[in-house]
Design an enzyme around this catalytic site. Structure first.
Site, PDB file in Angstrom:
ATOM      1  N   TYR A 191       0.646  -1.449  -0.018  1.00  0.00           N
ATOM      2  CA  TYR A 191      -0.036  -0.524   0.525  1.00  0.00           C
ATOM      3  C   TYR A 191       0.584   1.529  -0.252  1.00  0.00           C
ATOM      4  O   TYR A 191       0.340   1.942  -1.201  1.00  0.00           O
ATOM      5  CB  TYR A 191      -0.469  -0.055   1.530  1.00  0.00           C
ATOM      6  CG  TYR A 191      -1.684   1.408   1.055  1.00  0.00           C
ATOM      7  CD1 TYR A 191      -3.006   1.110   0.514  1.00  0.00           C
ATOM      8  CD2 TYR A 191      -1.578   2.134   2.455  1.00  0.00           C
ATOM      9  CE1 TYR A 191      -3.878   2.562   0.876  1.00  0.00           C
ATOM     10  CE2 TYR A 191      -2.338   3.140   2.426  1.00  0.00           C
ATOM     11  CZ  TYR A 191      -3.277   3.763   1.637  1.00  0.00           C
ATOM     12  OH  TYR A 191      -4.384   4.951   1.761  1.00  0.00           O
ATOM     13  N   LYS A 225       1.384   4.147  -3.007  1.00  0.00           N
ATOM     14  CA  LYS A 225       0.683   5.697  -2.932  1.00  0.00           C
ATOM     15  C   LYS A 225       1.981   6.566  -3.025  1.00  0.00           C
ATOM     16  O   LYS A 225       1.906   7.212  -3.269  1.00  0.00           O
ATOM     17  CB  LYS A 225       0.284   5.747  -1.261  1.00  0.00           C
ATOM     18  CG  LYS A 225      -1.025   5.103  -1.049  1.00  0.00           C
ATOM     19  CD  LYS A 225      -1.893   5.996  -2.417  1.00  0.00           C
ATOM     20  CE  LYS A 225      -3.554   5.641  -1.351  1.00  0.00           C
ATOM     21  NZ  LYS A 225      -4.662   6.691  -2.076  1.00  0.00           N
TER      22      LYS A 225
END
Length: 250
Positions: A154, A158
């Site tokens: 994740y 990002k």
């Protein structure tokens, strides 16, 4: 607070608009006079939000799309039509250790959190540039800069979106298109409540404010970034984390 008419005559596409931060963003933009194209995966929730906004005098329509699928992402861009404001909010997050994250999970994080905004910008920003104006805001995450013991996939996805913000600001800025990211810390949403369950109170212990954020607070920042008050802001990553002092505990 922005004027209700700041975005009159503009069309905004908001991905992940049927819950959490995305829903708050969509409501805020609609309240400022924008015609909003709502994206999500759940047709029923999308249609319900369209009705809610219509009852408030706003203009909105819903488009379902699977952002993990490249062709479906491009279809979303095509069906959205002319877009003056793109808010790339939809995100996938699974906070698992690296060894427990298989290739399929990693690829889905990259597809939804990095590739989807890349494809949407590639499809929509040239039109904005041709018209000489437009605004793009990516909803990032503090995970891109604050490592934790879990969630590497994740965080990487990002972080990729953050660097793309700077590239796009350079690529499209001379043509009048601004590209920025808002990077929230922990925020109370349906997703965080589902993920943390009875441990939800941990969100209120991670920053100097002593509480997690509210989706409406992030929506206000997005409204600033897409509106005329931020006309000289381009290529910025704006941290909205309450003065974050630590990552979530493992």
């Amino acid at each position: 607070m922005s004027s209700r008419n700041d975005l009159q005559g503009r069309t905004a596409l908001v991905t992940g608009a049927t819950s959490g931060i995305g829903k708050a963003i969509a409501r805020n933009l609609a309240g400022q006079g924008a015609s909003v194209v709502l994206h999500g995966r759940d047709q029923a929730r999308g249609e319900a939000l369209v009705k809610e906004l219509a009852a408030e005098g706003a203009t909105a329509r819903f488009l379902a799309a699977d952002l993990s699928d490249a062709q479906d992402t491009l279809r979303l861009a095509a069906e959205a039509g002319r877009v003056d404001i793109l808010v790339s909010n939809a995100g996938l997050y699974v906070f698992a250790p690296t060894a427990a994250t298989d290739a399929t999970s990693f690829d889905r994080h990259i597809a939804v959190n990095t590739r989807a905004p890349f494809l949407l910008v590639g499809a929509l920003a040239p039109g904005m540039a041709d018209r000489g104006q437009g605004s793009i805001v990516l909803v990032g995450s503090s995970a891109a800069r604050l490592p934790a013991a879990v969630g590497a996939a994740y965080g990487a996805s990002k972080a990729g979106a953050e660097i793309l913000t700077r590239y796009w600001a350079t690529e499209y800025g001379p043509a009048g298109v601004r590209v920025n990211t808002v990077s929230p810390g922990p925020v109370h949403t349906e997703g965080t409540r589902s993920m943390l369950g009875e441990h939800i109170a941990v969100l209120d212990t991670t920053n100097a404010r002593g509480r997690a954020g509210d989706p409406r607070e992030i929506a206000e920042i997005v409204s600033f970034l897409v509106g005329p008050a931020s006309s000289y802001v381009n290529g910025a990553v704006l941290f909205a984390d309450g003065g974050e002092r630590s990552a979530l505990p493992a």
